[in-house]
Design an enzyme around this catalytic site. Structure first.
Site, PDB file in Angstrom:
ATOM      1  N   THR A  63      -4.192   8.741  -4.558  1.00 28.27           N
ATOM      2  CA  THR A  63      -4.174   8.934  -3.101  1.00 28.27           C
ATOM      3  C   THR A  63      -3.058   9.898  -2.710  1.00 28.27           C
ATOM      4  O   THR A  63      -3.252  10.785  -1.871  1.00 28.27           O
ATOM      5  CB  THR A  63      -3.999   7.573  -2.391  1.00 28.27           C
ATOM      6  OG1 THR A  63      -5.137   6.774  -2.694  1.00 28.27           O
ATOM      7  CG2 THR A  63      -3.900   7.731  -0.888  1.00 28.27           C
TER       8      THR A  63
ATOM      9  N   GLU B 219       0.834  -1.210   0.000  1.00 28.13           N
ATOM     10  CA  GLU B 219       0.000   0.000   0.000  1.00 28.13           C
ATOM     11  C   GLU B 219       0.868   1.260   0.000  1.00 28.13           C
ATOM     12  O   GLU B 219       0.550   2.259  -0.662  1.00 28.13           O
ATOM     13  CB  GLU B 219      -0.918  -0.045   1.231  1.00 28.13           C
ATOM     14  CG  GLU B 219      -1.889   1.085   1.400  1.00 28.13           C
ATOM     15  CD  GLU B 219      -3.036   1.075   0.405  1.00 28.13           C
ATOM     16  OE1 GLU B 219      -2.779   1.234  -0.795  1.00 28.13           O
ATOM     17  OE2 GLU B 219      -4.200   0.919   0.836  1.00 28.13           O
TER      18      GLU B 219
HETATM   19  N1  HSE Z   1      -6.898   6.893   4.685  1.00 25.24           N
HETATM   20  C1  HSE Z   1      -6.421   6.953   3.341  1.00 25.24           C
HETATM   21  C2  HSE Z   1      -6.603   8.386   2.837  1.00 25.24           C
HETATM   22  C3  HSE Z   1      -7.226   6.010   2.493  1.00 25.24           C
HETATM   23  O1  HSE Z   1      -7.697   8.906   3.019  1.00 25.24           O
HETATM   24  O2  HSE Z   1      -5.650   8.961   2.309  1.00 25.24           O
HETATM   25  C4  HSE Z   1      -6.834   5.997   1.048  1.00 25.24           C
HETATM   26  O3  HSE Z   1      -7.742   5.133   0.360  1.00 25.24           O
END
Ligand code: HSE
Length: 307
Positions: A181, A128
């Site tokens: 992201t 990830e």
């Molecule tokens: N918690 C992470 C974000 C999840 O919001 O950046 C990414 O899918």
């Protein structure tokens, strides 16, 4: 040759008030991956469906997660991974997490399942990290464990599985705009005002209580994001309208799914979820943005064998 096939579910991270700590697993959408043992050490990646991803294992989230687990297992053998990518990268429903969780799960199964799904989370987090720049676990944890999960602590890692009320359904719309992201994280401020933090932790605590007491009204009152949503929602065209449409359809709450651009609505009952999905879809159809809707219960089972 020993071959296994695995379903790797999509997930919704954050769930409004739990940035980087809450996530839930969807049942109706996910990737397929196949694994073969290889006499040569290392990882070979083949892709047979979906958007093209790097086949160099060091540049592929599945490759990194698999390599990390092979190292942890001290394996002298390697694996071949065949990926059928159904979840679009940059969609906000855990595309990279599905690959990373699937890879860790598949390698573990291939070598006799010495580790529990929970023990696979650190290897999946390594994968990830390649996609988002940060090894967050709020997608890989529900992808591996199913249900709704809470990261109580990252260091040391402590992941809890929370109770899921039985009538809880999610409607998720993916407006087909890619939002990485890493980019959605770059807009976040590193400091937050105390009064917003107070409202956020009040909501997060109440949301957990609402799950256990199956108090849908309290769940709805808790599904607010004081901190991240205002910074990220300008990156998602049509966000406010789609959220309003979901709320007018009777959703308990609605917010950005993970880092977006997908938008989720949590609902009591499948019918309400279907209505919320249709109403959000109408918004994007009016805006002329191609989209995809998923209606799903919260999956009891995370990443699992299909053959
Ligand atoms: N918690 C992470 C974000 C999840 O919001 O950046 C990414 O899918």
């Amino acid at each position: 040759m020993n071959k296994i096939e695995v379903f790797c579910p999509a997930t919704v991270a954050n769930i409004s008030c739990g940035f980087d700590v809450l996530g839930l697993c969807l049942e109706t959408t996910g990737d397929h991956m196949a694994f073969y043992e290889h006499s040569e050490p290392g990882v070979m990646i083949l892709q047979n469906e979906g958007p093209m991803l790097p086949t160099d294992p060091y540049k592929n989230v599945a490759g990194i997660a698999a390599l990390s687990l092979l190292k942890e297992l001290n394996s002298k053998k390697g694996v071949v991974i065949e990926i059928s990518k159904k979840i679009k990268p940059g969609s906000g429903i855990g595309s990279s997490a599905a690959s990373a969780a699937g890879a860790a799960f598949g390698v573990n199964q291939l070598f006799g399942a010495p580790l529990s799904p929970k023990q696979l989370i650190p290897a999946a987090m390594q994968g990830e990290a390649l996609a988002s720049g940060v090894p967050h676990a709020d997608n890989v944890a529900p992808a591996l464990l199913g249900g709704i999960t809470l990261i109580r602590s990252y260091d040391p890692l402590e992941v809890l599985s929370l109770h899921t009320p039985k009538d809880l359904f999610a409607a998720v719309i993916h407006p087909q705009i890619e939002l990485r992201t890493a980019d959605a994280r770059s807009v976040l401020k590193s400091q937050i005002p105390m009064e917003k933090a107070i409202r956020q932790w009040g909501n997060l605590g109440a949301l957990v209580a609402a799950l256990y007491t199956e108090d849908y009204a309290l769940l709805g009152r808790s599904l607010h994001d004081e901190i991240v949503e205002p910074m990220r929602s300008p990156l998602i065209p049509g966000y406010d309208e789609a959220k309003q449409a979901a709320m007018e359809s009777g959703a308990l709450g609605s917010g950005i799914s993970g880092s977006g651009p997908s938008i989720f609505a949590l609902c009591k009952g499948e019918e309400t979820a279907a209505r919320a999905g249709t109403q959000m879809q109408n918004v994007y159809n009016r805006l002329g943005v191609a989209n995809e809707v998923h209606i799903s219960p919260i999956a009891k089972q995370g990443t699992h064998l299909i053959k």
